[in-house]
Design a protein around this motif. Structure first.
Motif, mmCIF file in Angstrom:
data_model
loop_
_atom_site.group_PDB
_atom_site.id
_atom_site.type_symbol
_atom_site.label_atom_id
_atom_site.label_comp_id
_atom_site.label_asym_id
_atom_site.label_seq_id
_atom_site.Cartn_x
_atom_site.Cartn_y
_atom_site.Cartn_z
ATOM 1 N N GLY A 1 0.826 -1.189 0.000
ATOM 2 C CA GLY A 1 0.000 0.000 0.000
ATOM 3 C C GLY A 1 0.866 1.246 0.000
ATOM 4 O O GLY A 1 1.913 1.300 0.647
ATOM 5 N N VAL A 2 0.415 2.264 -0.731
ATOM 6 C CA VAL A 2 1.177 3.505 -0.905
ATOM 7 C C VAL A 2 0.258 4.685 -0.638
ATOM 8 O O VAL A 2 -0.914 4.681 -1.027
ATOM 9 C CB VAL A 2 1.745 3.597 -2.344
ATOM 10 C CG1 VAL A 2 2.399 4.943 -2.583
ATOM 11 C CG2 VAL A 2 2.734 2.469 -2.595
ATOM 12 N N LEU A 3 0.797 5.683 0.050
ATOM 13 C CA LEU A 3 0.142 6.986 0.175
ATOM 14 C C LEU A 3 0.856 7.928 -0.785
ATOM 15 O O LEU A 3 2.044 8.197 -0.619
ATOM 16 C CB LEU A 3 0.234 7.503 1.610
ATOM 17 C CG LEU A 3 -0.442 6.641 2.684
ATOM 18 C CD1 LEU A 3 -0.145 7.197 4.066
ATOM 19 C CD2 LEU A 3 -1.944 6.577 2.460
ATOM 20 N N ALA A 4 0.148 8.408 -1.792
ATOM 21 C CA ALA A 4 0.775 9.214 -2.840
ATOM 22 C C ALA A 4 0.017 10.521 -2.995
ATOM 23 O O ALA A 4 -1.222 10.554 -2.938
ATOM 24 C CB ALA A 4 0.791 8.450 -4.161
ATOM 25 N N ALA A 5 0.772 11.593 -3.196
ATOM 26 C CA ALA A 5 0.184 12.915 -3.355
ATOM 27 C C ALA A 5 0.525 13.475 -4.724
ATOM 28 O O ALA A 5 1.536 13.101 -5.328
ATOM 29 C CB ALA A 5 0.695 13.855 -2.266
ATOM 30 N N PRO A 6 -0.293 14.389 -5.237
ATOM 31 C CA PRO A 6 -0.017 14.950 -6.559
ATOM 32 C C PRO A 6 1.324 15.651 -6.677
ATOM 33 O O PRO A 6 1.846 15.785 -7.783
ATOM 34 C CB PRO A 6 -1.182 15.942 -6.753
ATOM 35 C CG PRO A 6 -2.273 15.424 -5.882
ATOM 36 C CD PRO A 6 -1.592 14.834 -4.693
ATOM 37 N N ASP A 7 1.885 16.107 -5.549
ATOM 38 C CA ASP A 7 3.185 16.774 -5.636
ATOM 39 C C ASP A 7 4.343 15.798 -5.728
ATOM 40 O O ASP A 7 5.502 16.207 -5.749
ATOM 41 C CB ASP A 7 3.380 17.721 -4.441
ATOM 42 C CG ASP A 7 3.414 16.992 -3.098
ATOM 43 O OD1 ASP A 7 3.356 15.745 -3.084
ATOM 44 O OD2 ASP A 7 3.499 17.682 -2.059
ATOM 45 N N GLY A 8 4.049 14.492 -5.786
ATOM 46 C CA GLY A 8 5.087 13.492 -5.957
ATOM 47 C C GLY A 8 5.587 12.876 -4.683
ATOM 48 O O GLY A 8 6.383 11.936 -4.719
ATOM 49 N N ARG A 9 5.110 13.358 -3.533
ATOM 50 C CA ARG A 9 5.545 12.750 -2.280
ATOM 51 C C ARG A 9 4.857 11.403 -2.080
ATOM 52 O O ARG A 9 3.662 11.256 -2.310
ATOM 53 C CB ARG A 9 5.274 13.684 -1.104
ATOM 54 C CG ARG A 9 6.332 14.775 -0.959
ATOM 55 C CD ARG A 9 6.094 15.627 0.257
ATOM 56 N NE ARG A 9 5.007 16.573 0.031
ATOM 57 C CZ ARG A 9 4.555 17.415 0.965
ATOM 58 N NH1 ARG A 9 5.095 17.388 2.174
ATOM 59 N NH2 ARG A 9 3.585 18.257 0.679
ATOM 60 N N VAL A 10 5.646 10.431 -1.651
ATOM 61 C CA VAL A 10 5.166 9.056 -1.535
ATOM 62 C C VAL A 10 5.592 8.500 -0.185
ATOM 63 O O VAL A 10 6.711 8.749 0.276
ATOM 64 C CB VAL A 10 5.740 8.186 -2.679
ATOM 65 C CG1 VAL A 10 5.518 6.710 -2.398
ATOM 66 C CG2 VAL A 10 5.110 8.559 -4.012
ATOM 67 N N ALA A 11 4.715 7.746 0.454
ATOM 68 C CA ALA A 11 5.039 7.060 1.702
ATOM 69 C C ALA A 11 4.326 5.718 1.708
ATOM 70 O O ALA A 11 3.337 5.514 0.995
ATOM 71 C CB ALA A 11 4.616 7.894 2.922
ATOM 72 N N GLY A 12 4.841 4.784 2.499
ATOM 73 C CA GLY A 12 4.147 3.523 2.676
ATOM 74 C C GLY A 12 2.872 3.720 3.476
ATOM 75 O O GLY A 12 2.809 4.561 4.370
ATOM 76 N N ASP A 13 1.861 2.940 3.140
ATOM 77 C CA ASP A 13 0.578 3.021 3.845
ATOM 78 C C ASP A 13 0.650 2.163 5.108
ATOM 79 O O ASP A 13 0.712 0.936 5.024
ATOM 80 C CB ASP A 13 -0.537 2.516 2.934
ATOM 81 C CG ASP A 13 -1.926 2.642 3.558
ATOM 82 O OD1 ASP A 13 -2.012 2.979 4.759
ATOM 83 O OD2 ASP A 13 -2.923 2.402 2.849
ATOM 84 N N PRO A 14 0.654 2.783 6.293
ATOM 85 C CA PRO A 14 0.795 1.987 7.524
ATOM 86 C C PRO A 14 -0.394 1.084 7.796
ATOM 87 O O PRO A 14 -0.294 0.162 8.610
ATOM 88 C CB PRO A 14 0.939 3.057 8.617
ATOM 89 C CG PRO A 14 0.303 4.281 8.046
ATOM 90 C CD PRO A 14 0.544 4.231 6.570
ATOM 91 N N ASP A 15 -1.521 1.324 7.122
ATOM 92 C CA ASP A 15 -2.712 0.520 7.360
ATOM 93 C C ASP A 15 -2.882 -0.615 6.359
ATOM 94 O O ASP A 15 -3.850 -1.373 6.450
ATOM 95 C CB ASP A 15 -3.957 1.415 7.317
ATOM 96 C CG ASP A 15 -3.953 2.461 8.424
ATOM 97 O OD1 ASP A 15 -3.464 2.133 9.526
ATOM 98 O OD2 ASP A 15 -4.406 3.586 8.178
ATOM 99 N N HIS A 16 -1.952 -0.732 5.405
ATOM 100 C CA HIS A 16 -2.100 -1.813 4.424
ATOM 101 C C HIS A 16 -1.493 -3.098 4.984
ATOM 102 O O HIS A 16 -0.375 -3.089 5.503
ATOM 103 C CB HIS A 16 -1.420 -1.451 3.105
ATOM 104 C CG HIS A 16 -1.868 -2.316 1.970
ATOM 105 N ND1 HIS A 16 -1.464 -3.635 1.820
ATOM 106 C CD2 HIS A 16 -2.719 -2.066 0.929
ATOM 107 C CE1 HIS A 16 -2.036 -4.139 0.744
ATOM 108 N NE2 HIS A 16 -2.797 -3.218 0.185
ATOM 109 N N PRO A 17 -2.225 -4.227 4.879
ATOM 110 C CA PRO A 17 -1.736 -5.465 5.503
ATOM 111 C C PRO A 17 -0.471 -6.021 4.879
ATOM 112 O O PRO A 17 0.250 -6.785 5.516
ATOM 113 C CB PRO A 17 -2.905 -6.434 5.321
ATOM 114 C CG PRO A 17 -3.687 -5.887 4.163
ATOM 115 C CD PRO A 17 -3.552 -4.407 4.257
#
Length: 886
Positions: free
Chosen positions: A31-47
C-alpha cells in the motif's frame, strides 16, 4: 488482519492530500500513500507492508514525470486522432481474421495491467474475437506455480498469508532472492527473526545472494536439481514417521506413487544436488523437526524446464506432514508482478477461462458464454507465449496487440522473437512509453494511463485485492486500457457488451462471474463483492479472497482439507529428477533482477538514484570459472544459436562453480549488446509452457576492444556511439555512457569529443597517443564542466562517482583533478550502497572501522539501511567481512 507496524525509521507523516493506492512493481502489493506533488510514503494501514516500501517504491514519486511518455495515438509513426487510431486497430484485426481465421489474431498482455483491464482484454479475445490466443508475460514468471497448484489442489490457490512468514519457526526460500526481488517480505521475515532468534532461515539457491547474508543455512544447489532435493525430503519425512496419517488419509490421494518416485532420487540426493552431505542432512533434520515451516519459492523454481515438477515436489512435502493452511505452515508461491494474480483470476492466460473456470470441466464454458452473451466464445485454449511468437514469425498470426509489456526484450531466443515482432503484418502496442524495444516496431501506438493516473484493482501474492487509485490527471491524450479495449470492441460490433461506465462496473461483472455455478466447487469466489456500488468500490479496503456471497471465508485454505478437486482430495504428484547436461565446459546462465530495477527499466531506468547501485550490465562468475579474465574486464557469453551478449565481468566467490548470473533488464535503449535473452533457448516446461530462462548453457570468452572508456555528458547520446555501450542517467540533464570500441583510440576520442562540443567551452586534455591514453574535460570559462571523456586501452579507468557528483552539482575543480578522475585531496570516490540516503560503500566501511559493529550501529552512524532496508544484506556482508577487533 492486523497490519504489521513499521520500524520507527520508516514511519513518516503522510503527504497532504494523499491518496491510498498500491505499488506497481512486484507481487507483494504494498500500500502507498501518494500525493499529486510526488511525495510518496508507505501506507501503515495496508496489511502487505504496514508502512514499509523498498527502494523502488520510495522512488515512485520520481517516475511521475517520465521523459518519453507516449501522449498521443500514433499510426505508422505519425500522430493521429483517437478515432483514426482505433479505426485502424479494428480494421487490422478484422482483416487478419478474414485472411487467417479466428485464430489469426492474438493479444499479449501483462501483470502491469489492472484486473479490470485484464478482464476486458480477455473478454474481447476469448469471448468475441473467438480466439484463445491471449497470453500474459506472467507466463514467464509464475505459470509453473499455477500448473503445480492445479495438479495438487485442483485449482490455482495460494493457501497461506504473509503472516505465516512471520509466525513460522522455519522459512525456506527456494530459488528466491527475496531481499532484492520482494524486499518488504524479506524485511518482515528479518523483523520476526529479530524478535525470535530461534526462528531459522534456509536459502536454497546456486548463488549466495543478499538473501543468504545472515541466513542459518545456505544450500548452493546445482541448477535444475530442486526435484531431487525435495524428493529426498519427502522420503526422509516418511522414513522418520512424520507422515500425518490422519490428514493424508482423509484429504489426499496418490501418496504411494509419489513416495516411490521420491525414494528413487533420495539415495543419491547429495550427488544429484551437488550439496555437501552434512548440509543436506541438516536441512532434512530441521524441516522434519519444525512443524511450523513455510517453503517460499519463486523464479528459481518456476523458470525451469521442470518448474512444475519442482513446485509439486515442494507441495508434496507439505501435504505429507499436513503443514498447509495453518498459521506459520504451508507452501507459498510469490509472484513477480503486481497483478500477476489478478491476471490468473480473470483468465488472461491462454489455457484458462475467466473466474478460474475451465474448458475441460463440463458446463463451465457455457457459464462464461451466457454471462458475456458471447456466442462466438473460443472453443479451447490458445497459444502460450513462446508458441504465440513462433506462430507470429511463421505468418500464422496477422494481427498482434501487445499491452504494457516488452516482449522484444523479455522472451527467450530473443533475436528470433524480435524479428518475428518486426515482421508482424499488423502490430498494436498500448504503453505509457513511446520508445520501448517493442513499441518502436509497432504500426499503431496507443497511449495508456500510467500508475499515477489509472484506477482499478490488483491482487497480490497472498490473495489480497487492493485498490489502485489515480491521483494525477491523464497526461496528453492517454486513456485507460479498459476504455481502449472497449472502443475497439465497439468498432467491431460489440459495443453493448463492452458498455461499461467505469472500472467499478467491470469489477462487478468479474465478481459476479466467480459465483456462477459455484456452490463451493471453486475456491476463487468474490461474488460477495458483485453488489458493490461505485462509492463502495471507490472506498474498498484491502480484501483477501474468497468473499463468497453466502457464508464466511477463512483467511487460509486447506488446513481441514476441502480441496477444489474430485472427492475434495489433494493429489500427491509423483515427480522425478531429470539431470541436465554438464561437463561440456559451458556455464549455466542464471538470469534475474537487480535490487533497484524493474523489468526492462522503462520507469526505474530513468531514476538517477535507482541507477546508482548498478549503472552498467554485469556478469557474475566464480573467480575459478573466469578463465583468466580479469575482474572488471568485458566478457562475452555465447549461447543458443550462436547468439551472444557482452557484459562487465565481476568475480563473485558466492557464485556456484559452473554458473553465471546476469540481470535481464538491459534493452536496446540502454545497452543493446547486453540483452541476455538472445542466448536463452526456447525450452519450456512441458506442463506449464513457462520458458526455462535459467537454464541456458553459455561459453565465456574475452571481449577485446581497442579501447575502453566513459563519457559523462549533459545529454543522452544513446548507445549507438560505440560498438559496446551502456547508458545510465546520473541526474537531471546528466548521463553516463560506458563505452568500448574497435577503432583507433585517437580517432574515437576525436569523434566522441565532437558529439558533445559546445559553444563557449574548450577541451582540457591529457593525451599519450603512443600508449592509447586520451582524457579530456570540456570546460566553460567559469570552470563549469560540460563533459568528461576518458579512453584507455585497458578497462581499469578511474571511478566515475566523483566526476558525476561534481557535474551534477555544477561545481568546478582543478584541471589536474578532473583529468585524474578524483579529488586532489580527500578519500577516493566509492560506489553508492544505500540509494535511499545516498550512502557510499566506503562510508559504511569507515563506520565499521570506527567501531560500528551491527546493522543498527551502522544505520545510526551513516543512515544506511534505515530507509527501505534493501541494502541491509550488503551491509551485513561488509560487517561479516570486517576484521574482528583485538
Amino acid at each position: 488482519m492486523d497490519a504489521l507496524p513499521p520500524p520507527a525509521s520508516l514511519t513518516r507523516d503522510p503527504p497532504p492530500r494523499a491518496v491510498r493506492t498500491t505499488c506497481p512493481y512486484c507481487g507483494v502489493g504494498c500500500g502507498v500513500l501518494a500525493a499529486p506533488d510526488g511525495r510518496v510514503a508507505g501506507d501503515p494501514d495496508h496489511p502487505a507492508n504496514g508502512g514499509r516500501l523498498c527502494s523502488k517504491g520510495t522512488a515512485l514519486g520520481e517516475t511521475l514525470d517520465l521523459p518519453g511518455r507516449l501522449l498521443h495515438p500514433q499510426v505508422c509513426g505519425r500522430r493521429a486522432s483517437w478515432d483514426a487510431a482505433l479505426d485502424e486497430v479494428a480494421e487490422g484485426f478484422r482483416r487478419a481474421q478474414a485472411e487467417l481465421g479466428r485464430d489469426g489474431v492474438a493479444l499479449y498482455v501483462s501483470g502491469q495491467l489492472l484486473t479490470e483491464d485484464y478482464y476486458a482484454a480477455n473478454k474481447l479475445a476469448k469471448g468475441f474475437l473467438g480466439t484463445g490466443n491471449i497470453d500474459s508475460n506472467s507466463r514467464l514468471c509464475m505459470a509453473s506455480a499455477v500448473a503445480a497448484h492445479k495438479r495438487a489442489f485442483g485449482e490455482d490457490v495460494v493457501p497461506g498469508t504473509y503472516e505465516d512468514l512471520e509466525s513460522a519457526d522455519l522459512v525456506v526460500l527456494v530459488g528466491s532472492n527475496l531481499a532484492w526481488c520482494h524486499p518488504v517480505l524479506f524485511q518482515r521475515i528479518a523483523a520476526a527473526r529479530a524478535l525470535r532468534p530461534s526462528m531459522r532461515l534456509v536459502i536454497v539457491d546456486p548463488r549466495r545472494t543478499p538473501s543468504a547474508e545472515g541466513a542459518d543455512l545456505h544450500l548452493p544447489i546445482r541448477p535444475g536439481s530442486d526435484v531431487a532435493l525435495f524428493n529426498a525430503l519427502l522420503a526422509h519425512l516418511d522414513d522418520h514417521g512424520l507422515t500425518d496419517r490422519a490428514y493424508v488419509g482423509a484429504h489426499t490421494q496418490g501418496l504411494d506413487a509419489a513416495l516411490a518416485a521420491a525414494r528413487a532420487d533420495a539415495a543419491g540426493a547429495a550427488a544429484r544436488t551437488g550439496l555437501d552431505p552434512g548440509a543436506l542432512a541438516t536441512f532434512l533434520r530441521w524441516f522434519a523437526e519444525t512443524p511450523r515451516t513455510v517453503t517460499l519459492w519463486s523464479q528459481g523454481i518456476n523458470q525451469s524446464e521442470t518448474g512444475t515438477d519442482g513446485a509439486n515436489a515442494i507441495i508434496n512435502a507439505h501435504l505429507l506432514t499436513g503443514r498447509i493452511g495453518k498459521p506459520g505452515a504451508g507452501p507459498f508461491s510469490v509472484t513477480g508482478q503486481p497483478n500477476a494474480m489478478g491476471g490468473r483470476e480473470v483468465g488472461a492466460l491462454g489455457h484458462v477461462l475467466a473466474g478460474h473456470l475451465d474448458w475441460s470441466v463440463p458446463g463451465e464454458a457455457e457459464l462464461v458464454r451466457r454471462h458475456w452473451n458471447a456466442p462466438n466464445l473460443a472453443t479451447g485454449p490458445g497459444l502460450k507465449a513462446v508458441d504465440l511468437f513462433r506462430a507470429l514469425g511463421a505468418g500464422r498470426i496477422g494481427a498482434l496487440w501487445v499491452m504494457a509489456t516488452n516482449p522484444a526484450v523479455s522472451l527467450p531466443e530473443g533475436e528470433t522473437a524480435r524479428e518475428a515482432i518486426a515482421r508482424a503484418p499488423f502490430l498494436v502496442v498500448s504503453d505509457i512509453m513511446e520508445r520501448t524495444d517493442t513499441a518502436e516496431l509497432a504500426h499503431v501506438r496507443l497511449p495508456a494511463l500510467g500508475w499515477a493516473e489509472k484506477s482499478g484493482t490488483v491482487t497480490n501474492s497472498e490473495r489480497v485485492i487492493s485498490r489502485q487509485r489515480g491521483f494525477l490527471p491523464a497526461p496528453g491524450e492517454a486513456r485507460p486500457d479498459w476504455w481502449i479495449i472497449a472502443q475497439v470492441a465497439a468498432r467491431l460490433g460489440w459495443g453493448a457488451e463492452f458498455a461499461w461506465s467505469g472500472p467499478a462496473a467491470i469489477f462487478r461483472e468479474h465478481a459476479a462471474l466467480t459465483g456462477l455455478g459455484n456452490e463451493g466447487s471453486r475456491a476463487f469466489d468474490i461474488s460477495g463483492l458483485a453488489g458493490m456500488s461505485d462509492a463502495e468500490y471507490e472506498a474498498m479496503a484491502p480484501t483477501r479472497w474468497p468473499v463468497p456471497a453466502r457464508g464466511p471465508a477463512a483467511p487460509r485454505f486447506f488446513a481441514g482439507g476441502g480441496f477444489p478437486a474430485p472427492g475434495s482430495r489433494a493429489r500427491f504428484v509423483p515427480v522425478s529428477h531429470k539431470p541436465r547436461e554438464e561437463g561440456d565446459g559451458l556455464l549455466t546462465l542464471l538470469t534475474g533482477r537487480l535490487r533497484d530495477q524493474w523489468h526492462t527499466m522503462t520507469r526505474t531506468g530513468l531514476v538517477p538514484r535507482l541507477m546508482a547501485h548498478a549503472p552498467e550490465p554485469v556478469l557474475a562468475v566464480h573467480p575459478e570459472d573466469a578463465g583468466g579474465l580479469e575482474d572488471g574486464s568485458l566478457a562475452r557469453i555465447t549461447g543458443h544459436g550462436g547468439a551472444s551478449a557482452v557484459l562487465r565481468l565481476r568475480h563473485d566467490p558466492g557464485q556456484r562453480r559452473g554458473t553465471a548470473f546476469a540481470p535481464m533488464h538491459w534493452t536496446a535503449q540502454a545497452s543493446p549488446a547486453a540483452r541476455v535473452n538472445g542466448t536463452v533457448p526456447p525450452v519450456v516446461d512441458p506442463i506449464s509452457a513457462q520458458p526455462a530462462l535459467k537454464s541456458a548453457r553459455v561459453a565465456l570468452s574475452a571481449f577485446t576492444p581497442a579501447w575502453h572508456g566513459f563519457l559523462i555528458a549533459r545529454r543522452d547520446l544513446g548507445p549507438a556511439i560505440a560498438e559496446w555501450a551502456a547508458v545510465a542517467v546520473l541526474g537531471e540533464g546528466l548521463w553516463r555512457h560506458e563505452l568500448a570500441g574497435v577503432e583507433a583510440p585517437g580517432e574515437a576520442f576525436a569523434r566522441l569529443a565532437a558529439l558533445v562540443a559546445a559553444e563557449g567551452a574548450e577541451w582540457a586534455r591529457l593525451e599519450d597517443p603512443s600508449a592509447g591514453l586520451h582524457r579530456g574535460a570540456l570546460l566553460r570559462g567559469d570552470g563549469r564542466v560540460e563533459a568528461v571523456l576518458f579512453l584507455d586501452p585497458h578497462h581499469r579507468l578511474p571511478p566515475r562517482d566523483w566526476l558525476a557528483g561534481l557535474m551534477r552539482e555544477g561545481g568546478a575543480a582543478p584541471v589536474s583533478a578532473l583529468l585524474a578522475g578524483r579529488p586532489s585531496d580527500g578519500p577516493p570516490p566509492s560506489p553508492t550502497l544505500c540509494v535511499c540516503h545516498g550512502v557510499s560503500q566506503e562510508c559504511v566501511r569507515g563506520a565499521i572501522r570506527g567501531g560500528a559493529c551491527s546493522l543498527a550501529a551502522v544505520g545510526e552512524a551513516t543512515g544506511a539501511g534505515t530507509g527501505c532496508g534493501s541494502c541491509r544484506p550488503e551491509i551485513a556482508a561488509l560487517l561479516a567481512a570486517a576484521p574482528v577487533p583485538a
